[in-house]
Every structure is written in C-alpha cells, then in structure tokens.
Design a protein around this motif. Sequence first.
Motif, PDB file in Angstrom:
ATOM      1  N   PRO A   1       0.826  -1.213   0.000  1.00  0.00           N
ATOM      2  CA  PRO A   1       0.000   0.000   0.000  1.00  0.00           C
ATOM      3  C   PRO A   1       0.860   1.263   0.000  1.00  0.00           C
ATOM      4  O   PRO A   1       1.952   1.292   0.574  1.00  0.00           O
ATOM      5  N   TRP A   2       0.349   2.304  -0.615  1.00  0.00           N
ATOM      6  CA  TRP A   2       1.077   3.575  -0.717  1.00  0.00           C
ATOM      7  C   TRP A   2       1.561   4.076   0.638  1.00  0.00           C
ATOM      8  O   TRP A   2       2.688   4.551   0.766  1.00  0.00           O
ATOM      9  N   ILE A   3       0.724   3.978   1.651  1.00  0.00           N
ATOM     10  CA  ILE A   3       1.024   4.566   2.963  1.00  0.00           C
ATOM     11  C   ILE A   3       2.245   3.931   3.624  1.00  0.00           C
ATOM     12  O   ILE A   3       2.854   4.514   4.521  1.00  0.00           O
ATOM     13  N   ARG A   4       2.659   2.765   3.157  1.00  0.00           N
ATOM     14  CA  ARG A   4       3.784   2.067   3.794  1.00  0.00           C
ATOM     15  C   ARG A   4       5.143   2.619   3.362  1.00  0.00           C
ATOM     16  O   ARG A   4       6.181   2.197   3.870  1.00  0.00           O
ATOM     17  N   GLN A   5       5.155   3.576   2.432  1.00  0.00           N
ATOM     18  CA  GLN A   5       6.430   4.171   2.001  1.00  0.00           C
ATOM     19  C   GLN A   5       7.162   4.888   3.130  1.00  0.00           C
ATOM     20  O   GLN A   5       8.377   5.080   3.070  1.00  0.00           O
ATOM     21  N   PHE A   6       6.412   5.263   4.174  1.00  0.00           N
ATOM     22  CA  PHE A   6       7.029   6.019   5.264  1.00  0.00           C
ATOM     23  C   PHE A   6       7.757   5.122   6.269  1.00  0.00           C
ATOM     24  O   PHE A   6       8.585   5.603   7.040  1.00  0.00           O
ATOM     25  N   GLU A   7       7.448   3.851   6.257  1.00  0.00           N
ATOM     26  CA  GLU A   7       8.002   2.932   7.253  1.00  0.00           C
ATOM     27  C   GLU A   7       9.523   2.864   7.155  1.00  0.00           C
ATOM     28  O   GLU A   7      10.081   2.798   6.065  1.00  0.00           O
ATOM     29  N   THR A   8      10.169   2.884   8.304  1.00  0.00           N
ATOM     30  CA  THR A   8      11.624   2.823   8.530  1.00  0.00           C
ATOM     31  C   THR A   8      12.330   4.154   8.264  1.00  0.00           C
ATOM     32  O   THR A   8      13.535   4.267   8.533  1.00  0.00           O
ATOM     33  N   ARG A   9      11.618   5.163   7.765  1.00  0.00           N
ATOM     34  CA  ARG A   9      12.273   6.462   7.572  1.00  0.00           C
ATOM     35  C   ARG A   9      12.583   7.094   8.931  1.00  0.00           C
ATOM     36  O   ARG A   9      11.799   7.014   9.862  1.00  0.00           O
TER      37      ARG A   9
END
Length: 214
Positions: A152-160
């Motif tokens: 999902p698009w929203i998971r791009q933020f994970e681990t940043r």
Amino acid sequence: MSQPTARGLTIRSAVAMLAFTLVFTALMAGTYLLTHEKIAKSAEAEKLLLIDQILPRSLYDNDLLHDTLTVPASAGLGVTPASTVWRARRGGQNEALVLEAAAPDGYGGTIALIVAIGADGRIRGVRATEHHETPGLGDYIDPKKDKSVGRPWIRQFETRSVDAPESSWQVRKDGGDIDYHTGATISARAVTRAVGRVARYVATHREELFAPAR
C-alpha cells in the motif's frame, strides 16, 4: 365535595413533574452505571485495534492506553485543541510513540492520521483514520482502499528516520522521493507533509514525549 383550587392544581402538577423528573433521572443514572464501563471498554478496544495496524502488541508490555501524554495544539501535529500521545514500553524501556496528527490541506479537507515512531527514531507505521478524499482517486491513502494490496502507498514512510532530509517528506513531483498516483497528488502531498511535520516534532521533543507521567 369541594372543587380543587387553582393553587391546589398547580401544586399537584408541580409534584407530579418533580416525581417524573426524579424517576427519569434515576433510570438514566442506572442505565449509565450499567453501560458506561462496557462502552468505555469497547472504545478502548477500538483504539487498540487501530493502533495494532501500525504497532504490534508484541513490541510492548505496558498498559498503552493509560500511559499517555496530552500535548497542546501544535503546528507540528496539526491537531487542535490538543492531542494524545501513547507511549509503548517493554520491560520499562522506551519502545515507541503513537501520535495523533492531521493534514489540513487534503483535497477533501482535513485528513486525520496516527503515526507510530520507534524509540530509534524510525517510523513504524502511518494510518489515515478519517478523510474525505475523492473515492477512486485520493482515497488510496487508506490501505483498505488502496488497490496495491501487497505494498500500500502509505507504507512508504516505514523505517524512515525522523532525522531524514527534507526530500523524505516530499512527493516526487515536489522534488522528493515519495511516489503518488497521477491525478491525485494533493492527497499524497498533504499526508507526506503531515508525516514530515510529525517526524520533526518528535525529533525536537523526543525526551519529553517519552518521559514517564509524574
């Protein structure tokens, strides 16, 4: 037999109304006492289910819903008049923060968010909890409506990291590295900027956010 006077009728009506009010109040109080604990537990369960999506319970062993901090309105979080921060701990050690936030500049209005950030300063997860984005276009910010089920698009933020450069909090169209759906840039841009503001807020206030309640 004498007829009741106007004063007598008034007194009787007043007594009847008082009795009715007392009975109704007692019934309402009884209903509240019988149901408020159940309602409160149900609300807490719903909050935990939402938090579970971005922070697994296996990561903490404290009473998350009662280890909280209320923070005043802040431009960093975008929530007014105040918001809640949940502190996750394991074995007495800090594990993560879950913060309420908002993006006021969504295409359909304000987008409410929750963001989980680990004690290491890395984002664990982001979820939109309420939004009014255009169905089929901007609503991909909600993983339940995102057609990319595997990623999902929203998971791009994970681990940043909260210390990441500014480009980490911008969509590609603005010079950053966050993907977006063509024709629905506004929704992605609003959420991305909001997450960036939360990251900077945590980077600045990390110690006080994790501080135990006094």
